[in-house]
Write a protein that holds these residues in place. Structure first.
Motif, PDB file in Angstrom:
ATOM      1  N   ARG A   1       2.947   5.238   7.213  1.00 33.72           N
ATOM      2  CA  ARG A   1       2.224   4.372   8.156  1.00 33.72           C
ATOM      3  C   ARG A   1       0.766   4.209   7.709  1.00 33.72           C
ATOM      4  O   ARG A   1       0.206   3.110   7.805  1.00 33.72           O
ATOM      5  CB  ARG A   1       2.290   4.984   9.550  1.00 33.72           C
ATOM      6  CG  ARG A   1       1.446   4.283  10.606  1.00 33.72           C
ATOM      7  CD  ARG A   1       1.992   2.949  11.046  1.00 33.72           C
ATOM      8  NE  ARG A   1       1.098   2.335  12.024  1.00 33.72           N
ATOM      9  CZ  ARG A   1       1.075   2.659  13.313  1.00 33.72           C
ATOM     10  NH1 ARG A   1       1.906   3.568  13.795  1.00 33.72           N
ATOM     11  NH2 ARG A   1       0.225   2.054  14.135  1.00 33.72           N
ATOM     12  N   LEU A   2       0.180   5.290   7.236  1.00 33.17           N
ATOM     13  CA  LEU A   2      -1.194   5.215   6.733  1.00 33.17           C
ATOM     14  C   LEU A   2      -1.276   4.288   5.525  1.00 33.17           C
ATOM     15  O   LEU A   2      -2.190   3.452   5.427  1.00 33.17           O
ATOM     16  CB  LEU A   2      -1.676   6.620   6.361  1.00 33.17           C
ATOM     17  CG  LEU A   2      -2.999   6.744   5.607  1.00 33.17           C
ATOM     18  CD1 LEU A   2      -4.149   6.135   6.411  1.00 33.17           C
ATOM     19  CD2 LEU A   2      -3.300   8.213   5.286  1.00 33.17           C
ATOM     20  N   LEU A   3      -0.334   4.423   4.615  1.00 38.67           N
ATOM     21  CA  LEU A   3      -0.352   3.577   3.413  1.00 38.67           C
ATOM     22  C   LEU A   3      -0.208   2.097   3.752  1.00 38.67           C
ATOM     23  O   LEU A   3      -0.712   1.230   3.028  1.00 38.67           O
ATOM     24  CB  LEU A   3       0.773   4.011   2.466  1.00 38.67           C
ATOM     25  CG  LEU A   3       0.559   5.352   1.756  1.00 38.67           C
ATOM     26  CD1 LEU A   3       1.854   5.840   1.122  1.00 38.67           C
ATOM     27  CD2 LEU A   3      -0.540   5.219   0.703  1.00 38.67           C
ATOM     28  N   ALA A   4       0.451   1.808   4.864  1.00 40.29           N
ATOM     29  CA  ALA A   4       0.684   0.409   5.239  1.00 40.29           C
ATOM     30  C   ALA A   4      -0.421  -0.178   6.101  1.00 40.29           C
ATOM     31  O   ALA A   4      -0.422  -1.396   6.355  1.00 40.29           O
ATOM     32  CB  ALA A   4       2.020   0.306   5.993  1.00 40.29           C
ATOM     33  N   ASP A   5      -1.350   0.632   6.550  1.00 36.46           N
ATOM     34  CA  ASP A   5      -2.383   0.163   7.484  1.00 36.46           C
ATOM     35  C   ASP A   5      -3.578  -0.390   6.705  1.00 36.46           C
ATOM     36  O   ASP A   5      -4.360   0.375   6.122  1.00 36.46           O
ATOM     37  CB  ASP A   5      -2.816   1.318   8.388  1.00 36.46           C
ATOM     38  CG  ASP A   5      -3.621   0.821   9.587  1.00 36.46           C
ATOM     39  OD1 ASP A   5      -4.448  -0.107   9.422  1.00 36.46           O
ATOM     40  OD2 ASP A   5      -3.420   1.363  10.687  1.00 36.46           O
TER      41      ASP A   5
ATOM     42  N   GLY B   1      -5.457  17.790  -3.686  1.00 37.55           N
ATOM     43  CA  GLY B   1      -5.193  16.948  -4.844  1.00 37.55           C
ATOM     44  C   GLY B   1      -3.860  16.227  -4.743  1.00 37.55           C
ATOM     45  O   GLY B   1      -3.746  15.044  -5.081  1.00 37.55           O
ATOM     46  N   LYS B   2      -2.835  16.961  -4.271  1.00 41.80           N
ATOM     47  CA  LYS B   2      -1.521  16.341  -4.113  1.00 41.80           C
ATOM     48  C   LYS B   2      -1.557  15.227  -3.061  1.00 41.80           C
ATOM     49  O   LYS B   2      -0.908  14.185  -3.210  1.00 41.80           O
ATOM     50  CB  LYS B   2      -0.493  17.401  -3.718  1.00 41.80           C
ATOM     51  CG  LYS B   2      -0.213  18.434  -4.802  1.00 41.80           C
ATOM     52  CD  LYS B   2       0.834  19.440  -4.335  1.00 41.80           C
ATOM     53  CE  LYS B   2       1.107  20.480  -5.423  1.00 41.80           C
ATOM     54  NZ  LYS B   2       2.076  21.503  -4.965  1.00 41.80           N
ATOM     55  N   VAL B   3      -2.317  15.457  -1.993  1.00 40.21           N
ATOM     56  CA  VAL B   3      -2.423  14.428  -0.956  1.00 40.21           C
ATOM     57  C   VAL B   3      -3.146  13.206  -1.500  1.00 40.21           C
ATOM     58  O   VAL B   3      -2.750  12.063  -1.247  1.00 40.21           O
ATOM     59  CB  VAL B   3      -3.149  14.996   0.282  1.00 40.21           C
ATOM     60  CG1 VAL B   3      -3.343  13.904   1.330  1.00 40.21           C
ATOM     61  CG2 VAL B   3      -2.365  16.167   0.875  1.00 40.21           C
ATOM     62  N   ARG B   4      -4.195  13.438  -2.275  1.00 39.10           N
ATOM     63  CA  ARG B   4      -4.913  12.304  -2.877  1.00 39.10           C
ATOM     64  C   ARG B   4      -3.980  11.483  -3.776  1.00 39.10           C
ATOM     65  O   ARG B   4      -4.024  10.258  -3.779  1.00 39.10           O
ATOM     66  CB  ARG B   4      -6.109  12.815  -3.694  1.00 39.10           C
ATOM     67  CG  ARG B   4      -7.306  13.221  -2.863  1.00 39.10           C
ATOM     68  CD  ARG B   4      -8.400  13.765  -3.763  1.00 39.10           C
ATOM     69  NE  ARG B   4      -9.598  14.089  -3.027  1.00 39.10           N
ATOM     70  CZ  ARG B   4     -10.585  13.240  -2.787  1.00 39.10           C
ATOM     71  NH1 ARG B   4     -10.503  12.002  -3.253  1.00 39.10           N
ATOM     72  NH2 ARG B   4     -11.636  13.606  -2.099  1.00 39.10           N
ATOM     73  N   ASP B   5      -3.153  12.196  -4.551  1.00 40.33           N
ATOM     74  CA  ASP B   5      -2.218  11.478  -5.417  1.00 40.33           C
ATOM     75  C   ASP B   5      -1.266  10.622  -4.579  1.00 40.33           C
ATOM     76  O   ASP B   5      -0.962   9.479  -4.934  1.00 40.33           O
ATOM     77  CB  ASP B   5      -1.413  12.475  -6.258  1.00 40.33           C
ATOM     78  CG  ASP B   5      -2.262  13.175  -7.302  1.00 40.33           C
ATOM     79  OD1 ASP B   5      -3.370  12.668  -7.588  1.00 40.33           O
ATOM     80  OD2 ASP B   5      -1.830  14.223  -7.809  1.00 40.33           O
ATOM     81  N   LYS B   6      -0.811  11.187  -3.487  1.00 36.42           N
ATOM     82  CA  LYS B   6       0.116  10.467  -2.616  1.00 36.42           C
ATOM     83  C   LYS B   6      -0.535   9.229  -2.011  1.00 36.42           C
ATOM     84  O   LYS B   6       0.121   8.204  -1.775  1.00 36.42           O
ATOM     85  CB  LYS B   6       0.570  11.411  -1.504  1.00 36.42           C
ATOM     86  CG  LYS B   6       1.723  10.939  -0.664  1.00 36.42           C
ATOM     87  CD  LYS B   6       2.134  12.064   0.281  1.00 36.42           C
ATOM     88  CE  LYS B   6       3.439  11.737   0.969  1.00 36.42           C
ATOM     89  NZ  LYS B   6       3.886  12.864   1.836  1.00 36.42           N
ATOM     90  N   LEU B   7      -1.845   9.332  -1.770  1.00 33.51           N
ATOM     91  CA  LEU B   7      -2.565   8.244  -1.113  1.00 33.51           C
ATOM     92  C   LEU B   7      -3.368   7.402  -2.106  1.00 33.51           C
ATOM     93  O   LEU B   7      -4.289   6.674  -1.699  1.00 33.51           O
ATOM     94  CB  LEU B   7      -3.516   8.814  -0.044  1.00 33.51           C
ATOM     95  CG  LEU B   7      -2.854   9.667   1.042  1.00 33.51           C
ATOM     96  CD1 LEU B   7      -3.902  10.152   2.043  1.00 33.51           C
ATOM     97  CD2 LEU B   7      -1.769   8.876   1.777  1.00 33.51           C
ATOM     98  N   ALA B   8      -2.992   7.456  -3.362  1.00 34.10           N
ATOM     99  CA  ALA B   8      -3.737   6.722  -4.388  1.00 34.10           C
ATOM    100  C   ALA B   8      -3.865   5.226  -4.086  1.00 34.10           C
ATOM    101  O   ALA B   8      -4.918   4.625  -4.367  1.00 34.10           O
ATOM    102  CB  ALA B   8      -3.068   6.933  -5.749  1.00 34.10           C
ATOM    103  N   PRO B   9      -2.847   4.577  -3.507  1.00 31.72           N
ATOM    104  CA  PRO B   9      -3.024   3.142  -3.184  1.00 31.72           C
ATOM    105  C   PRO B   9      -4.196   2.887  -2.228  1.00 31.72           C
ATOM    106  O   PRO B   9      -4.802   1.813  -2.268  1.00 31.72           O
ATOM    107  CB  PRO B   9      -1.688   2.772  -2.543  1.00 31.72           C
ATOM    108  CG  PRO B   9      -0.702   3.728  -3.132  1.00 31.72           C
ATOM    109  CD  PRO B   9      -1.455   5.010  -3.273  1.00 31.72           C
TER     110      PRO B   9
END
Length: 401
Positions: free
Chosen positions: A348-352, A368-376
């Protein structure tokens, strides 16, 4: 902030007259709901005893006020140091044969002791059920009393090693709790008390570490005083470093009696921490109002644990959070206490497209892993900050300083 002259210290019993850090009435951090209704609040006043230097809650909520209303409330505690700790224990008591764990965080240590040839046992929570409530740490700590533990000693006998990890900071009567553990110890037994060290978050002026479930905030000196005033001899206080807080492990054996304590005077840690809160809160409220925008739809908070909830409610910025994000499926759809929005997943965050600021309330080793996940998000200009004041990217750092 205010003073109270009649409150007695939880450790030394001396009156505490010093000024409190008062956070006001805040929701209980484990009280997630499906409708956003806030059930009950607790007043959090934090004080330091000028005699023994223990930093503590002035009024600890009763255990029944803290019992979770959902079954999935669970916490994690550090385990990476336990191999080294077990080596220390075995070196101190090479002939130890029996060990007992007294709380919900003991299994990793006991498993390692089994590997060293010890027979191990665990105390049960032994809690009567309340409909709609799911007892956890508040109930475990309440069982650290003389009546319960003496009965356990009669039933189980004494042990060569008794471990109490991450419970003593929860109890409102730490002196009585340590004294109550003594019947479970063999005459030459070791008592292990592990607590989070509060020095780093106090020095960093990080207020999200305050919690209605922690009655006491120990540092090396006050942990030693607790042990000695409870009738133990301190064999070692071991420190295992963490980025945000260290683990402190006191290894104790029974002494002939409690040790008296000379008045210490204020520690120097608490006053700047207390005095810095109001300024930080005022600045963050102004900063968050600007970041949230007129529609309050631009800020996401990732990682909805008690640190995140305390951060949002203590600073009074929960209403600026547009997305409360956590990928724990148990939390999905529940409103964090004090928030206007329910928990959603990272998809949902990635789509907002409206989000422009994302705050991390996750442990530094997984950020770091979360940042990678949220790179977009980073690719489209979303800025990332941590809620933890000790980190370089902390949102609490004053850009003017």
């Amino acid at each position: 902030m205010h003073t109270r002259s009649s409150f007695g210290c939880r450790l030394c019993g001396q009156p505490i007259n010093s000024q409190a850090l008062s956070l006001g009435g805040l929701p209980v951090c484990n009280r997630f709901t499906l409708d956003g209704h806030v059930e009950g609040r607790t007043n959090l006043d934090i004080v330091e005893c000028a005699s023994c230097q223990l930093i503590q809650l002035r009024d600890a909520p009763p255990p029944e006020a803290l019992v979770p209303a959902v079954p999935w409330i669970r916490y994690r505690e550090p385990e990476g140091h336990l191999d080294a700790l077990v080596e220390q224990l075995v070196a101190l008591r090479p002939h130890a044969r029996r060990a007992l764990g007294t709380g919900p965080f003991e299994q990793p240590l006991l498993t390692r002791l089994v590997g060293k040839g010890l027979d191990v046992a665990e105390l049960d929570m032994d809690a009567s059920g309340t409909p709609g409530r799911y007892p956890y740490l508040e109930t475990w700590q309440a069982r650290l009393n003389a009546a319960h533990l003496s009965a356990q000693a009669v039933q189980r006998g004494a042990f060569d090693i008794v471990s109490c990890r991450y419970l003593i900071e929860h109890t409102s009567e730490p002196l009585a709790a340590l004294q109550a553990l003594r019947p479970l110890l063999d005459a030459k037994g070791l008592l292990l008390i592990e607590v989070p060290d509060s020095s780093k978050f106090l020095a960093a002026r990080d207020y999200c570490f305050l919690w209605e479930e922690h009655s006491c905030y120990f540092v090396d000196d006050t942990l030693r005083r607790l042990a000695e005033m409870s009738g133990y001899r301190v064999l070692a206080v071991l420190r295992y470093p963490g980025v945000l807080e260290d683990a402190l492990v006191a290894v104790l054996e029974a002494a002939d009696g409690p040790t008296s304590m000379a008045a210490q005077g204020p520690s120097g840690l608490f006053q700047p921490y207390r005095d810095g809160f109001a300024k930080t809160r005022a600045r963050l409220r102004e900063q968050f109002a600007a970041l949230a925008g007129p529609d309050r739809n631009r800020i996401a908070l990732f990682g909805i644990g008690h640190h995140a909830i305390m951060f949002a409610n203590a600073f009074g910025i929960a209403d600026t959070i547009a997305l409360a994000v956590d990928d724990d499926p148990d939390k999905a759809g529940f409103f964090p206490p004090g928030f206007r929005v329910p928990v959603v997943g990272s998809e949902r965050l990635l789509a907002d497209e409206a989000i422009t600021t994302c705050l991390f309330a996750v442990a530094p080793h997984i950020e770091g892993k979360v940042r990678d996940k949220l790179a977009p998000l980073a690719a489209r200009g979303v800025t990332f900050h941590s809620i933890y004041a000790a980190l370089d990217n902390a949102i609490t750092k004053d850009p003017a300083s």
